[in-house]
Design a protein around this motif. Structure first.
Motif, mmCIF file in Angstrom:
data_model
loop_
_atom_site.group_PDB
_atom_site.id
_atom_site.type_symbol
_atom_site.label_atom_id
_atom_site.label_comp_id
_atom_site.label_asym_id
_atom_site.label_seq_id
_atom_site.Cartn_x
_atom_site.Cartn_y
_atom_site.Cartn_z
ATOM 1 N N TRP A 51 4.726 3.237 2.420
ATOM 2 C CA TRP A 51 5.117 3.238 1.022
ATOM 3 C C TRP A 51 4.103 3.993 0.166
ATOM 4 O O TRP A 51 4.471 4.680 -0.790
ATOM 5 C CB TRP A 51 5.275 1.801 0.514
ATOM 6 C CG TRP A 51 6.616 1.225 0.819
ATOM 7 C CD1 TRP A 51 6.917 0.222 1.683
ATOM 8 C CD2 TRP A 51 7.872 1.644 0.258
ATOM 9 N NE1 TRP A 51 8.266 -0.015 1.709
ATOM 10 C CE2 TRP A 51 8.887 0.844 0.827
ATOM 11 C CE3 TRP A 51 8.238 2.618 -0.675
ATOM 12 C CZ2 TRP A 51 10.220 0.980 0.502
ATOM 13 C CZ3 TRP A 51 9.577 2.766 -0.994
ATOM 14 C CH2 TRP A 51 10.549 1.955 -0.418
ATOM 15 N N MET A 52 2.829 3.864 0.483
ATOM 16 C CA MET A 52 1.817 4.615 -0.256
ATOM 17 C C MET A 52 2.022 6.117 -0.083
ATOM 18 O O MET A 52 1.926 6.887 -1.043
ATOM 19 C CB MET A 52 0.420 4.205 0.224
ATOM 20 C CG MET A 52 -0.710 4.893 -0.505
ATOM 21 S SD MET A 52 -2.342 4.285 0.005
ATOM 22 C CE MET A 52 -2.383 4.863 1.712
ATOM 23 N N ALA A 262 -0.962 6.054 -5.731
ATOM 24 C CA ALA A 262 -0.734 6.231 -4.297
ATOM 25 C C ALA A 262 -1.441 7.481 -3.779
ATOM 26 O O ALA A 262 -2.018 7.467 -2.677
ATOM 27 C CB ALA A 262 0.760 6.317 -4.014
ATOM 28 N N GLY A 265 -4.983 6.661 -3.381
ATOM 29 C CA GLY A 265 -5.174 5.836 -2.192
ATOM 30 C C GLY A 265 -5.170 6.648 -0.911
ATOM 31 O O GLY A 265 -5.944 6.371 0.016
#
Length: 294
Positions: A51-52, A262, A265
Motif C-alpha cells: 500500500w505504501m 508514502a 516512507g
C-alpha cells in the motif's frame, strides 16, 4: 582293542541378540502445512509495504488498487519541495558516524572484557545489561542538559553521541562473546613470532570478527537511521533534520498528503532494505556467535 571315539565339544549357546530396531517413522508434513502459514505471514507483512508503494507511485487523485500508470510526482515533491535530499544526507552522516564510533568502541571494550580478568568485570557486564531496560525517553532531559552544557544542541554530533551511548551496551556484549570464541592460542602464536598485542589482534583476531562487526555495525546504522525521538528533541533547524523528522512535514494540521508521506516512507525504507540484503548472511552468524558464552 577298543577304539575311543573323540567327542565333539558342546556347542556354546548363541548369545541373545537384541531384536532389530524398528526404523523410525518420519513425520510426514504436508507442504500445505508449511506454505500456508508462511504465506499468511508473508501476506500480513508485505501488504502495508504494498500500500505504501501504491500510494507513492500512483497519480494524485487516483483510487486504483494497482500502481498503474506509474507517476513519480510524489517523489519529486518530497525530494525537492520538502527537502528530503538534505534530510537523506543528514541521516546518512549520522548513521555512518554512529556505525564507526559504536563499532570501534565496542571492539576495544569487548576485547578487554574477553581477554582480561579484573575486579568488577562481572558487575560491569551486569550494569551494561541493566541499561537495556531503561527507555530512551527517560534520558531525554539529562541528555539535553549535557548537550546544552557542551554546546552541542542543534548539532548532528548530539545525535551521534546519543546513538552511540544507547547502542554501545549490547554491542559490547556481542563483540566480547564473539572474541571469546577465538582461541587465545592463535594470538599467543603471533606473539611468539614477534607481533605485539595490537598487531596480533589486527592480523589474527580482527579478520575472524567480520560477522560480529557486521552485525553490530548494521544494527547501529539502522537504529540511528530510524530514530525519531532524539532528532526531534536535539535538533531545531530544518537544515539539520533527519528523514524521520522530515516525514512529519507531510502531516498537515487539517489534512495529510498520503502520496508524499508514502513516497518519503519508500525513500526511508530503501537504504535499510539494501543494508539487510547485503549483510543478511553475516547477521545470524554474528548474533549467534556473540550470544554464546565461551
Amino acid at each position: 582293542m577298543s577304539t575311543v571315539t573323540p567327542t565333539r565339544p558342546a556347542a556354546r549357546p548363541a548369545p541373545d541378540r537384541p531384536p532389530p530396531a524398528r526404523p523410525n517413522r518420519a513425520i510426514r508434513v504436508s507442504k500445505w502445512q508449511i506454505y500456508v502459514p508462511l504465506g499468511l505471514y508473508l501476506l500480513f507483512t508485505l501488504v502495508p509495504f504494498y500500500w505504501m508503494l501504491v500510494f507513492a507511485v500512483r497519480p494524485r487523485g487516483s483510487t486504483s488498487l494497482l500502481p498503474w500508470p506509474v507517476s513519480l510526482e510524489n517523489f519529486e515533491t518530497v525530494w525537492n519541495g520538502l527537502g528530503f535530499g538534505v534530510f537523506f544526507a543528514n541521516s546518512l552522516k549520522v548513521g555512518a558516524a554512529a556505525l564507526v564510533s559504536t563499532t570501534v568502541i565496542a571492539l576495544a571494550g569487548g576485547y578487554a572484557l574477553a581477554r582480561y580478568r579484573f575486579r568488577g568485570r562481572t558487575a560491569f557486564m551486569v550494569a551494561m545489561l541493566c541499561t537495556q531496560f531503561i527507555p530512551g525517553a527517560m534520558m531525554l532531559i539529562p541528555l539535553f542538559e549535557v548537550f546544552r552544557t557542551l554546546e552541542l544542541v542543534n548539532s548532528l554530533w548530539s545525535l551521534v553521541i546519543a546513538e552511540t551511548v544507547f547502542q554501545l551496551p549490547l554491542s559490547l556484549i556481542l563483540i566480547s562473546g564473539f572474541i571469546r570464541n577465538v582461541p587465545v592460542e592463535l594470538e599467543e602464536a603471533a606473539w611468539v613470532d614477534g607481533c605485539s598485542r595490537l598487531r596480533g589482534f589486527l592480523v589474527v583476531v580482527l579478520p575472524m570478527l567480520r560477522p560480529g562487526l557486521v552485525a553490530v555495525g548494521s544494527f547501529a546504522f539502522i537504529h540511528s537511521w530510524n530514530n525519531f525521538l532524539f532528532a526531534l528533541m536535539f535538533v531545531s533547524e530544518q537544515e539539520k533534520y533527519t528523514i524521520p523528522v522530515g516525514l512529519a512535514f507531510t502531516l498537515g494540521e487539517f489534512s495529510v498528503d498520503f502520496g508524499a508521506l508514502a513516497a518519503g516512507g519508500v525513500v526511508a525504507a530503501v537504504p535499510v532494505v539494501l543494508v539487510f540484503a547485503i549483510v543478511q548472511r553475516y547477521l545470524v552468524q554474528g548474533l549467534s556467535a556473540g550470544a554464546v558464552k565461551g
